[in-house]
Design an enzyme around this catalytic site. Structure first.
Site: not given
Ligand code: BJW
Length: 236
Positions: A115, A181, A208, A225
């Protein structure tokens, strides 16, 4: 059980205990900002100053955080893993990079920021990516194109994540997949577990608490973690 080809996916939870807020916690990063405003190309086009300010603040915060025991455990694992080890992070912080820099170089190891990275900027016209440590202005001129401006090197919603072909190749060949995570709320990363399972890999979730996709994994290891990651990898 011995394994050769390892793929590890990390998300915001691995950096939480370093002091980097997660995305979907109630006090998460987007608090006070609508995701459409700061993490989409449309939001950037509408208000580049707001978006640059949001990422400038997060870039500055990197100076206040350090890699934790989970980042270090993966960096240590890389030095002793005898097969291929691809570490794919969704995180845009540099905590895996700093943990790895503190260790000797590891053969067969690769880190991908799917990302993007806070410490890089990208020219909107040429696509050239360059290191970027300070603030970025809303109209920051690009040194790579007379009409380009610099934007954060971040993959926003609707944009293609980085190095997908390389990641898909590794998933097809892996025999152990560990997701650490991440809530599994964002695709394509959320689908990696199914690709790994299709390849016949053992799949493990470390978090978690069980995520909504926990049933997709063969095993779950639950706890902070900094404890769960070193404990799990010490058993391999
Ligand atoms: C702990 C802990 C501790 C806490 N110990 N654990 C409908 C269906 C399917 C897909 C789509 C849809 N509509 C749109 C889409 C596509 C879209 C998408 O997925 N949307 C969803 C919302 C449904 N995706 C995209 O647009 C992506 N591109 C794409 O799909 O291109 C087309 C393609 C086609 C074919 C192949 C490939 C691609 C792009 C996605 C870009 C995401 N960007 C972000 C923001 C970046 C900007 C920024 O940083 O500000 O990236 S979104 C945000 O979420 C960020 C993260 O990397 C990402 C994931 O979040 P993460 O890391 O999982 O964090 P959290 O907060 O959600 O979870 C934290 C976890 O940690 C929790 O589980 C806690 O329990 C745990 N935890 N403390 C262990 N101490």
């Amino acid at each position: 059980m011995s394994h050769t080809n390892l793929v590890v996916l990390t998300g915001a939870g691995i950096s939480a205990e370093s002091g980097v807020p997660t995305f979907r916690a109630s006090d998460g990063l987007w608090c006070g900002h609508r995701v459409e405003d700061v993490a989409t190309p449309e939001g950037y086009a509408a208000d580049p100053a707001l978006v640059q300010d949001f990422y400038n603040q997060r870039r500055r915060q990197l100076a206040e955080v350090r890699p934790n025991a989970a980042h270090r455990a993966l960096a240590d694992l890389a030095t002793r893993w005898e097969g291929d080890f691809l570490l794919v992070t969704q995180n845009v912080d540099d905590l895996h990079d700093r943990a790895n820099e503190a260790m000797p170089p590891a053969a067969g190891f690769e880190l991908i920021h799917m990302h993007g990275e806070l410490l890089k900027g990208r020219c909107t016209r040429s696509g050239v990516v360059m290191d970027w440590a300070g603030d970025m202005a809303a109209d920051e001129a690009s040194p790579h194109h007379p009409e380009g401006v610099m934007r954060p090197h971040i993959v926003w919603f609707g944009e293609m994540p980085l190095q997908m072909e390389r990641i898909e190749r590794a998933l097809e060949a892996c025999d152990l997949f560990v997701s650490i995570g991440t809530s599994g709320a964002v695709y394509p990363a959320a689908g990696f577990v199914q690709a790994a399972q299709y390849a016949g890999a053992r799949t493990v979730e470390i978090n978690l608490e069980p995520t909504s996709g926990a049933r997709l994994f063969d095993e779950g290891v639950y706890g902070p973690a900094t404890q769960a990651v070193p404990a799990f990898f010490s058993t391999l």
